[in-house]
Design a protein around this motif. Sequence first.
Motif, PDB file in Angstrom:
ATOM      1  N   ASN A   1       2.638  -2.725   5.249  1.00  0.00           N
ATOM      2  CA  ASN A   1       2.363  -2.776   3.812  1.00  0.00           C
ATOM      3  C   ASN A   1       0.880  -2.834   3.495  1.00  0.00           C
ATOM      4  OD1 ASN A   1       4.982  -2.643   2.710  1.00  0.00           O
ATOM      5  ND2 ASN A   1       5.338  -4.788   3.222  1.00  0.00           N
ATOM      6  N   ASN A   2       0.064  -3.157   4.490  1.00  0.00           N
ATOM      7  CA  ASN A   2      -1.379  -3.310   4.270  1.00  0.00           C
ATOM      8  C   ASN A   2      -2.144  -2.426   5.256  1.00  0.00           C
ATOM      9  OD1 ASN A   2      -1.158  -5.619   2.315  1.00  0.00           O
ATOM     10  ND2 ASN A   2      -0.251  -6.593   4.107  1.00  0.00           N
ATOM     11  N   PHE A   3      -2.157  -1.126   4.993  1.00  0.00           N
ATOM     12  CA  PHE A   3      -2.826  -0.221   5.924  1.00  0.00           C
ATOM     13  C   PHE A   3      -4.093   0.410   5.356  1.00  0.00           C
ATOM     14  CE2 PHE A   3       0.015   2.559   3.548  1.00  0.00           C
ATOM     15  CZ  PHE A   3      -0.724   3.715   3.360  1.00  0.00           C
TER      16      PHE A   3
ATOM     17  N   ILE B   1       4.018  10.781 -12.175  1.00  0.00           N
ATOM     18  CA  ILE B   1       3.966   9.840 -11.049  1.00  0.00           C
ATOM     19  C   ILE B   1       5.114  10.088 -10.073  1.00  0.00           C
ATOM     20  CG2 ILE B   1       4.170   7.399 -10.421  1.00  0.00           C
ATOM     21  CD1 ILE B   1       1.417   8.226 -11.484  1.00  0.00           C
ATOM     22  N   LYS B   2       6.258  10.515 -10.587  1.00  0.00           N
ATOM     23  CA  LYS B   2       7.398  10.818  -9.707  1.00  0.00           C
ATOM     24  C   LYS B   2       7.072  11.932  -8.726  1.00  0.00           C
ATOM     25  CE  LYS B   2      10.992   9.536 -13.056  1.00  0.00           C
ATOM     26  NZ  LYS B   2      12.062  10.058 -13.951  1.00  0.00           N
ATOM     27  N   THR B   3       6.138  12.811  -9.094  1.00  0.00           N
ATOM     28  CA  THR B   3       5.781  13.952  -8.248  1.00  0.00           C
ATOM     29  C   THR B   3       4.586  13.656  -7.343  1.00  0.00           C
ATOM     30  OG1 THR B   3       4.177  14.966  -9.785  1.00  0.00           O
ATOM     31  CG2 THR B   3       6.515  15.442 -10.138  1.00  0.00           C
ATOM     32  N   LEU B   4       3.988  12.474  -7.477  1.00  0.00           N
ATOM     33  CA  LEU B   4       2.750  12.155  -6.761  1.00  0.00           C
ATOM     34  C   LEU B   4       3.062  11.411  -5.470  1.00  0.00           C
ATOM     35  CD1 LEU B   4      -0.386  12.215  -6.985  1.00  0.00           C
ATOM     36  CD2 LEU B   4      -0.236   9.969  -8.079  1.00  0.00           C
ATOM     37  N   PRO B   5       2.842  12.034  -4.313  1.00  0.00           N
ATOM     38  CA  PRO B   5       3.102  11.337  -3.050  1.00  0.00           C
ATOM     39  C   PRO B   5       1.964  10.373  -2.713  1.00  0.00           C
ATOM     40  CG  PRO B   5       2.316  13.548  -2.617  1.00  0.00           C
ATOM     41  CD  PRO B   5       2.425  13.422  -4.112  1.00  0.00           C
ATOM     42  N   PRO B   6       2.233   9.324  -1.932  1.00  0.00           N
ATOM     43  CA  PRO B   6       1.164   8.411  -1.530  1.00  0.00           C
ATOM     44  C   PRO B   6       0.210   9.075  -0.546  1.00  0.00           C
ATOM     45  CG  PRO B   6       3.218   7.812  -0.457  1.00  0.00           C
ATOM     46  CD  PRO B   6       3.545   8.902  -1.426  1.00  0.00           C
TER      47      PRO B   6
ATOM     48  N   ASP C   1       0.816  -1.213   0.000  1.00  0.00           N
ATOM     49  CA  ASP C   1       0.000   0.000   0.000  1.00  0.00           C
ATOM     50  C   ASP C   1       0.851   1.265   0.000  1.00  0.00           C
ATOM     51  OD1 ASP C   1      -2.070  -1.766   0.166  1.00  0.00           O
ATOM     52  OD2 ASP C   1      -2.723  -1.195   2.174  1.00  0.00           O
ATOM     53  N   LYS C   2       2.166   1.113   0.099  1.00  0.00           N
ATOM     54  CA  LYS C   2       3.050   2.271   0.125  1.00  0.00           C
ATOM     55  C   LYS C   2       3.321   2.822  -1.276  1.00  0.00           C
ATOM     56  CE  LYS C   2       5.277   0.737   4.397  1.00  0.00           C
ATOM     57  NZ  LYS C   2       6.548   0.435   5.092  1.00  0.00           N
ATOM     58  N   SER C   3       2.797   2.163  -2.297  1.00  0.00           N
ATOM     59  CA  SER C   3       2.891   2.692  -3.646  1.00  0.00           C
ATOM     60  C   SER C   3       1.973   3.910  -3.775  1.00  0.00           C
ATOM     61  CB  SER C   3       2.499   1.628  -4.673  1.00  0.00           C
ATOM     62  OG  SER C   3       1.176   1.185  -4.436  1.00  0.00           O
TER      63      SER C   3
END
Length: 330
Positions: free
Chosen positions: A228-230, A173-178, A106-108
């Motif tokens: 990883n699963n939040f 996408i490089k500029t998009l924070p999670p 989920d950190k993607s």
Amino acid sequence: MGLPPLSLFINASLLTGVTFFSSFAFAADKSSAELVDAVNGTRDTVSREAGKKAKLRNHAKGFCTSGSFVPNPKLQNTFAIPFFKQAEIPITARFSLGGRNLHASDKSVGRFMSLKIDGDKESLNFVTTNSPIFFASNLEEFFNFQTKVKQGAEGKQWLVDNQPNAKAFFDFIKTLPPSASFANSRYFGVNSFLFSANNGDVKPGRWSFEPVDGVVNLSQTQLEKLPNNFLKDELLTRIQQKPAAWDLYIQLAEPSDEINDPTVLWPETRQRLLVGQVLIDGSRDNESTTMLCDRGIFNPVLLPKGIKPSADPILNARTPAYIESFIRRQ
């Protein structure tokens, strides 16, 4: 309770205006089967059969929940869309990550929201992403993208060097924070639709969803402290206290705007009309419609009277490809 027989599913698709064999409409470009193979990474008979057994699908990691949609009565001052005259309409929602990996982190940065809004006589489905930019303007580019990204760094470099739309997507996408939550993400329908106005005009527009609680992103330090699963637990816990909510807008195109290319962003100054509010509260999570939503498809061209699809080739290829993927998973 199982899904309806496949024949009934196909018949329903035909009745709702989705031609089951509409891959022939773009056979000169890429067929439904070729597009699904590209997404699944199943380029030969052996891998294709293995993919069927594994029930491969895009957006594999996800979950279903429920809520309602409350239309904005003032929309009727502009558009002739009877569907939005209802007071409150049930929603089935699926939140997901991109890709085929059931155990993706989920950190993607990718966040996806699909909705089925089922009214008294008609339905409206959405397939949305947290990126306003799409990576392909046509089916050839889509096929290349899905094929090359599975080749790792070499394939990605090929896309950067040969497909400007893919490069623009990677750069964004490089500029998009999670985001900290599915509820704190904006979502975009990158494809255009045609909306019937009260004066008889047809106005092109695109859907966008704005989180009522605002966009909240995670810093790298915050991200590192999370499992990883939040995302699933966070949203389902959140809606026990109050609904997750989004304002749904139609962004209207000007005559100079490109409406059939999802890689082209329109200026943020374009007029937006409030369509209504999406409320996700889990109120129907025990109903079969919600419990089985993972096993069906969200049909973005299942549209009520007053809304039609544009000629965008990506939009018009979606449902036949979704049906092809559905069949392979049976």
